[in-house]
Design a protein around this motif. Structure first.
Motif, PDB file in Angstrom:
ATOM      1  N   SER A 208     -62.572  -8.494  67.052  1.00  0.00           N
ATOM      2  CA  SER A 208     -62.943  -9.251  68.353  1.00  0.00           C
ATOM      3  C   SER A 208     -61.766  -9.425  69.245  1.00  0.00           C
ATOM      4  CB  SER A 208     -63.420 -10.718  67.964  1.00  0.00           C
ATOM      5  OG  SER A 208     -62.921 -11.145  66.703  1.00  0.00           O
ATOM      6  N   GLY A 209     -60.482  -9.661  68.610  1.00  0.00           N
ATOM      7  CA  GLY A 209     -59.297  -9.897  69.497  1.00  0.00           C
ATOM      8  C   GLY A 209     -58.850  -8.394  69.995  1.00  0.00           C
ATOM      9  N   ALA A 210     -59.318  -7.231  69.644  1.00  0.00           N
ATOM     10  CA  ALA A 210     -58.941  -5.844  70.157  1.00  0.00           C
ATOM     11  C   ALA A 210     -58.728  -5.582  71.435  1.00  0.00           C
ATOM     12  CB  ALA A 210     -59.678  -4.961  69.305  1.00  0.00           C
ATOM     13  N   ASP A 211     -57.890  -4.810  71.946  1.00  0.00           N
ATOM     14  CA  ASP A 211     -57.926  -4.548  73.342  1.00  0.00           C
ATOM     15  C   ASP A 211     -58.914  -4.058  73.956  1.00  0.00           C
ATOM     16  OD1 ASP A 211     -55.327  -4.600  74.162  1.00  0.00           O
ATOM     17  OD2 ASP A 211     -55.010  -2.732  74.296  1.00  0.00           O
ATOM     18  N   GLN A 212     -59.688  -3.224  73.268  1.00  0.00           N
ATOM     19  CA  GLN A 212     -61.270  -2.636  73.867  1.00  0.00           C
ATOM     20  C   GLN A 212     -62.050  -2.872  72.692  1.00  0.00           C
ATOM     21  OE1 GLN A 212     -62.278  -0.972  76.305  1.00  0.00           O
ATOM     22  NE2 GLN A 212     -60.697   0.192  77.484  1.00  0.00           N
ATOM     23  N   PRO A 213     -62.797  -4.091  72.539  1.00  0.00           N
ATOM     24  CA  PRO A 213     -63.266  -4.390  71.289  1.00  0.00           C
ATOM     25  C   PRO A 213     -64.557  -3.564  71.209  1.00  0.00           C
ATOM     26  CG  PRO A 213     -63.391  -6.133  72.773  1.00  0.00           C
ATOM     27  CD  PRO A 213     -62.350  -5.097  73.257  1.00  0.00           C
ATOM     28  N   TYR A 214     -65.276  -3.048  72.371  1.00  0.00           N
ATOM     29  CA  TYR A 214     -66.703  -2.462  72.145  1.00  0.00           C
ATOM     30  C   TYR A 214     -66.281  -1.034  71.964  1.00  0.00           C
ATOM     31  CZ  TYR A 214     -67.588  -6.869  74.277  1.00  0.00           C
ATOM     32  OH  TYR A 214     -67.513  -8.247  74.323  1.00  0.00           O
ATOM     33  N   LEU A 215     -65.288  -0.486  72.444  1.00  0.00           N
ATOM     34  CA  LEU A 215     -64.864   0.876  72.031  1.00  0.00           C
ATOM     35  C   LEU A 215     -64.489   0.848  70.484  1.00  0.00           C
ATOM     36  CD1 LEU A 215     -64.484   3.749  73.565  1.00  0.00           C
ATOM     37  CD2 LEU A 215     -62.214   3.154  73.712  1.00  0.00           C
ATOM     38  N   ALA A 216     -63.888   0.050  70.236  1.00  0.00           N
ATOM     39  CA  ALA A 216     -63.435   0.072  68.925  1.00  0.00           C
ATOM     40  C   ALA A 216     -64.595  -0.347  67.780  1.00  0.00           C
ATOM     41  CB  ALA A 216     -62.408  -1.147  68.574  1.00  0.00           C
ATOM     42  N   PHE A 217     -65.537  -0.922  68.443  1.00  0.00           N
ATOM     43  CA  PHE A 217     -66.870  -1.159  67.741  1.00  0.00           C
ATOM     44  C   PHE A 217     -67.380   0.176  67.526  1.00  0.00           C
ATOM     45  CE2 PHE A 217     -71.558  -1.861  67.992  1.00  0.00           C
ATOM     46  CZ  PHE A 217     -71.746  -2.330  66.783  1.00  0.00           C
ATOM     47  N   LEU A 218     -67.656   1.136  68.642  1.00  0.00           N
ATOM     48  CA  LEU A 218     -68.337   2.145  68.571  1.00  0.00           C
ATOM     49  C   LEU A 218     -67.512   3.052  67.479  1.00  0.00           C
ATOM     50  CD1 LEU A 218     -70.049   4.556  69.695  1.00  0.00           C
ATOM     51  CD2 LEU A 218     -68.273   4.979  71.570  1.00  0.00           C
ATOM     52  N   ASP A 219     -66.067   3.027  67.338  1.00  0.00           N
ATOM     53  CA  ASP A 219     -65.434   3.914  66.319  1.00  0.00           C
ATOM     54  C   ASP A 219     -65.671   3.512  65.133  1.00  0.00           C
ATOM     55  OD1 ASP A 219     -63.792   5.774  66.999  1.00  0.00           O
ATOM     56  OD2 ASP A 219     -62.088   4.533  67.614  1.00  0.00           O
ATOM     57  N   ALA A 220     -65.807   2.227  64.891  1.00  0.00           N
ATOM     58  CA  ALA A 220     -66.091   1.606  63.535  1.00  0.00           C
ATOM     59  C   ALA A 220     -67.453   2.341  62.983  1.00  0.00           C
ATOM     60  CB  ALA A 220     -66.020   0.015  63.184  1.00  0.00           C
ATOM     61  N   VAL A 221     -68.570   2.134  64.083  1.00  0.00           N
ATOM     62  CA  VAL A 221     -69.832   2.697  63.638  1.00  0.00           C
ATOM     63  C   VAL A 221     -69.767   4.250  63.297  1.00  0.00           C
ATOM     64  CG1 VAL A 221     -72.455   2.889  64.344  1.00  0.00           C
ATOM     65  CG2 VAL A 221     -70.898   0.932  64.955  1.00  0.00           C
ATOM     66  N   ILE A 222     -68.946   4.894  63.980  1.00  0.00           N
ATOM     67  CA  ILE A 222     -68.776   6.291  63.914  1.00  0.00           C
ATOM     68  C   ILE A 222     -68.348   6.368  62.357  1.00  0.00           C
ATOM     69  CG2 ILE A 222     -67.700   8.484  64.493  1.00  0.00           C
ATOM     70  CD1 ILE A 222     -67.689   7.409  67.412  1.00  0.00           C
ATOM     71  N   ASP A 223     -67.324   5.761  62.222  1.00  0.00           N
ATOM     72  CA  ASP A 223     -66.669   5.779  60.954  1.00  0.00           C
ATOM     73  C   ASP A 223     -67.662   5.897  59.586  1.00  0.00           C
ATOM     74  OD1 ASP A 223     -64.098   6.750  61.098  1.00  0.00           O
ATOM     75  OD2 ASP A 223     -63.214   4.604  61.375  1.00  0.00           O
ATOM     76  N   ARG A 224     -68.483   4.489  59.681  1.00  0.00           N
ATOM     77  CA  ARG A 224     -69.323   4.228  58.745  1.00  0.00           C
ATOM     78  C   ARG A 224     -70.509   5.200  58.682  1.00  0.00           C
ATOM     79  NH1 ARG A 224     -68.048  -1.381  60.277  1.00  0.00           N
ATOM     80  NH2 ARG A 224     -69.740  -1.497  62.042  1.00  0.00           N
ATOM     81  N   GLN A 225     -70.885   5.559  59.874  1.00  0.00           N
ATOM     82  CA  GLN A 225     -72.115   6.605  59.836  1.00  0.00           C
ATOM     83  C   GLN A 225     -71.564   7.975  59.232  1.00  0.00           C
ATOM     84  OE1 GLN A 225     -75.424   6.349  59.819  1.00  0.00           O
ATOM     85  NE2 GLN A 225     -75.386   4.119  60.177  1.00  0.00           N
ATOM     86  N   ALA A 226     -70.427   8.392  59.567  1.00  0.00           N
ATOM     87  CA  ALA A 226     -70.064   9.719  59.389  1.00  0.00           C
ATOM     88  C   ALA A 226     -69.904   9.676  57.685  1.00  0.00           C
ATOM     89  CB  ALA A 226     -68.542  10.091  59.862  1.00  0.00           C
ATOM     90  N   LYS A 227     -69.168   8.512  57.252  1.00  0.00           N
ATOM     91  CA  LYS A 227     -69.086   8.424  55.928  1.00  0.00           C
ATOM     92  C   LYS A 227     -70.518   8.477  55.052  1.00  0.00           C
ATOM     93  CE  LYS A 227     -64.718   6.328  54.745  1.00  0.00           C
ATOM     94  NZ  LYS A 227     -64.255   5.807  56.294  1.00  0.00           N
ATOM     95  N   LEU A 228     -71.300   7.763  55.457  1.00  0.00           N
ATOM     96  CA  LEU A 228     -72.786   7.491  54.983  1.00  0.00           C
ATOM     97  C   LEU A 228     -73.478   8.752  55.111  1.00  0.00           C
ATOM     98  CD1 LEU A 228     -75.094   5.773  54.024  1.00  0.00           C
ATOM     99  CD2 LEU A 228     -75.749   5.503  56.310  1.00  0.00           C
ATOM    100  N   ILE A 229     -73.720   9.708  56.170  1.00  0.00           N
ATOM    101  CA  ILE A 229     -74.243  10.855  56.201  1.00  0.00           C
ATOM    102  C   ILE A 229     -73.522  11.904  55.446  1.00  0.00           C
ATOM    103  CG2 ILE A 229     -75.332  12.741  57.593  1.00  0.00           C
ATOM    104  CD1 ILE A 229     -76.110   9.814  58.123  1.00  0.00           C
ATOM    105  N   ARG A 318     -64.834   9.635  72.072  1.00  0.00           N
ATOM    106  CA  ARG A 318     -65.095   9.358  70.636  1.00  0.00           C
ATOM    107  C   ARG A 318     -66.297  10.090  69.980  1.00  0.00           C
ATOM    108  NH1 ARG A 318     -61.320   6.810  72.419  1.00  0.00           N
ATOM    109  NH2 ARG A 318     -60.519   5.156  71.298  1.00  0.00           N
ATOM    110  N   LEU A 319     -67.444  10.286  71.256  1.00  0.00           N
ATOM    111  CA  LEU A 319     -68.216  11.138  70.871  1.00  0.00           C
ATOM    112  C   LEU A 319     -67.961  12.546  70.406  1.00  0.00           C
ATOM    113  CD1 LEU A 319     -71.142  10.270  73.348  1.00  0.00           C
ATOM    114  CD2 LEU A 319     -70.867   9.363  71.219  1.00  0.00           C
ATOM    115  N   GLN A 320     -66.863  12.930  71.169  1.00  0.00           N
ATOM    116  CA  GLN A 320     -66.374  14.517  70.899  1.00  0.00           C
ATOM    117  C   GLN A 320     -65.707  14.477  69.587  1.00  0.00           C
ATOM    118  OE1 GLN A 320     -66.644  16.971  73.057  1.00  0.00           O
ATOM    119  NE2 GLN A 320     -67.366  15.679  74.573  1.00  0.00           N
ATOM    120  N   SER A 321     -65.468  13.375  68.942  1.00  0.00           N
ATOM    121  CA  SER A 321     -64.665  13.478  67.538  1.00  0.00           C
ATOM    122  C   SER A 321     -65.582  13.421  66.541  1.00  0.00           C
ATOM    123  CB  SER A 321     -63.612  12.096  67.567  1.00  0.00           C
ATOM    124  OG  SER A 321     -64.645  10.802  67.546  1.00  0.00           O
ATOM    125  N   ILE A 322     -66.918  13.173  66.707  1.00  0.00           N
ATOM    126  CA  ILE A 322     -67.760  12.896  65.640  1.00  0.00           C
ATOM    127  C   ILE A 322     -67.725  14.149  64.793  1.00  0.00           C
ATOM    128  CG2 ILE A 322     -70.136  12.305  64.914  1.00  0.00           C
ATOM    129  CD1 ILE A 322     -70.303  10.857  67.345  1.00  0.00           C
TER     130      ILE A 322
END
Ligand code: AMP
Ligand code: MG
Length: 468
Positions: A208-229, A318-322
């Motif tokens: 919540s205090g990050a520089d780019q919280p919404y971009l960081a959130f996108l990144d966090a979802v990518i991390d979780r979903q990449a691990k999950l799949i 971020r999408l390119q990194s998935i």
């Protein structure tokens, strides 16, 4: 006891739900209750309370039942308004460890989101979600959990008359990619921001205090979903309906409908009766991961940066990194499954070549028996390619591989023919096969005679159904 409910979603996100009570079940009968899960939530439930609270017959004190609104891409086509058509969120409980969990009833009656549906569910599909989600949890895969299934005493009409049931589901949240799409599609930036801020506070507090919280959130979802799949791929799990409304931003597996475990390895495996194009086939799941996350990213663009071009560039990055991140997670899963210690530049080729070598052989048993060639060989119609691969693996895996293989690869998964037999018996009133199978899948690393073999050839091709 009283359930100490909090209702933060209802409180913080007006406009994201409709308030309404579940249908009262006329004659509730508890079919299965998850006592260890209840205990981990700090719930000391009496069976009679579970029976009435988790069937809709009575509301637990503090509950504020709502149907959540969401949108979603279903098989690629966008529906701006889906929402809980047969589910009611009772509220959230805070576990003794401080974690917040949704408690939701599924099959608990019609809502304004029901469209043509009856809002109900039959015993079979609700027990199916219970069984598979608990198997996934035991396999170490992030998932929503199942607290109880209660028969309602009602008849549900499908192709035939079936006994009705309600599932009580526990989830880190029910915030879906489709929840973000709901507000984005309406162009409601204020609500979208409120939703994103709520979600970050709930799942990614540190951001919540990050520089780019919404971009960081996108990144966090990518991390979780990449691990999950990657974990799904490791155990041969096929979700079957990876629509964006069935992808939770928490990173938990959610919405067990037409899902099933692959037996003989074939990348194109599909079980769902409606997935004619193989959109959600086994090997396409990592591709759909990227597709679904792109839909989430689109919703976040207006929040990421006031300059739309810059926001799109940042999100695209971020999408390119998935694909690369997924591949790294998959390789980590494969290293564990192969009992490899450390990392070696040849590991990727070793894993990829196994995929070629094991075509057609039972996914689960091939890994489980890797260190025992005599037991492995009968799984293969033609062992030639595998016989050439094995010495490479033996050389790389080294000492103690057999022990590591047994610890990383399940002996028991929910076998399709046994799931069907258990659900058929339960529908006819006999819960014994269900409980026996549940006990087996809850200890998947224990070799249990009678629960380890794939379907006999007479079982035929397995077909599963949505929205049942
Ligand atoms: P699913 O593909 O199972 O995730 O379901 C997609 C949508 O259909 C969700 O909005 C569900 O709430 C809704 N739905 C599924 N089955 C029923 C039913 N029997 N009655 C009403 N809505 C349903
Ligand atoms: Mg769904």
């Amino acid at each position: 006891m009283t359930l100490a409910f909090d209702n933060s979603y209802a409180r913080d996100l007006p406009g994201a739900y409709l308030r309404l009570a579940p249908d009262p079940a006329p004659a509730p009968k508890l079919l299965v209750l998850n006592r260890p899960l209840a205990a981990s939530l700090g719930l000391d439930l009496q069976p009679a309370e579970a029976e009435s609270w988790f069937s809709g017959a009575a509301l637990p004190p503090g509950a504020d039942p709502i149907a959540q609104a969401y949108a979603g891409h279903q098989f690629g086509g966008f529906s701006p308004q889906l929402g809980d058509g047969r589910a009611h969120l009772l509220g959230e409980v805070i576990a003794p460890d401080g974690k917040r969990f949704d408690i939701q009833l599924k099959g608990s009656g019609r809502t304004p989101f029901s469209r043509g549906g009856d809002g109900k569910a039959a015993i079979g599909p609700m027990l199916r979600e219970y069984l598979i989600s608990e198997a996934m949890a035991a396999l170490g895969v992030p998932t929503t959990r199942s607290l109880a299934v209660v028969a309602t005493g009602e008849t549900v009409w499908r192709e035939s008359a079936l006994p009705g049931a309600v599932l009580a589901r526990v989830a880190a949240s029910h915030l879906r990619v489709g929840t973000f799409q709901f507000f984005a599609a309406r162009g409601d930036k204020a609500q979208l921001k409120a939703l994103a801020d709520y979600t970050i506070a709930r799942h990614d507090t540190g951001l919540s205090g990050a520089d780019q919280p919404y971009l960081a959130f996108l990144d966090a979802v990518i991390d979780r979903q990449a691990k999950l799949i990657a974990q799904w791929m490791g155990i041969g799990f096929i979700h079957g309906v990876m629509n964006t409304d069935n992808m939770a931003v928490s990173g938990e597996t959610i919405d067990y409908g037409p899902c099933a475990f692959m037996e003989g390895y074939a990348p194109g495996t599909v079980f769902s009766s409606i997935d004619h194009q193989g959109r959600y086939a086994y090997a396409n799941q990592p591709v759909i991961l990227g597709w679904n996350i792109a839909r989430l990213a689109e919703t976040l663009v207006p929040l990421i940066d006031p300059d739309p071009d810059r926001a799109v560039d940042l999100a695209n990055d971020r999408l390119q990194s998935i694909a690369g991140r997924y591949r790294t997670e998959w390789l980590a899963v494969m290293r564990a499954k192969l009992g490899l210690i450390g990392e070696d530049p040849g590991d990727a080729a070793l894993a990829d070549d196994l995929m070629t070598a094991m075509t057609g052989a039972d996914w689960t048993l091939t890994f489980r028996r890797l260190a025992d060639p005599a037991a492995l060989r009968p799984l293969f119609d033609d062992f030639t390619v595998m016989a050439a691969w094995l010495p490479r693996w033996q050389a790389r895996a080294g000492d103690g591989a057999a022990r590591r293989i047994a610890a990383a690869n399940p002996a028991v998964i929910p076998r399709n023919h046994q799931v069907e037999a258990a659900l058929t018996a339960a529908t006819a009133g006999d819960m014994a096969p269900f409980h026996a199978l549940l006990a087996a899948v809850q200890e998947p690393f224990v070799e249990r005679e009678g629960f380890m073999l794939p379907a006999p050839s007479g079982f035929g091709d397995y077909v599963t159904f949505c929205g049942t």
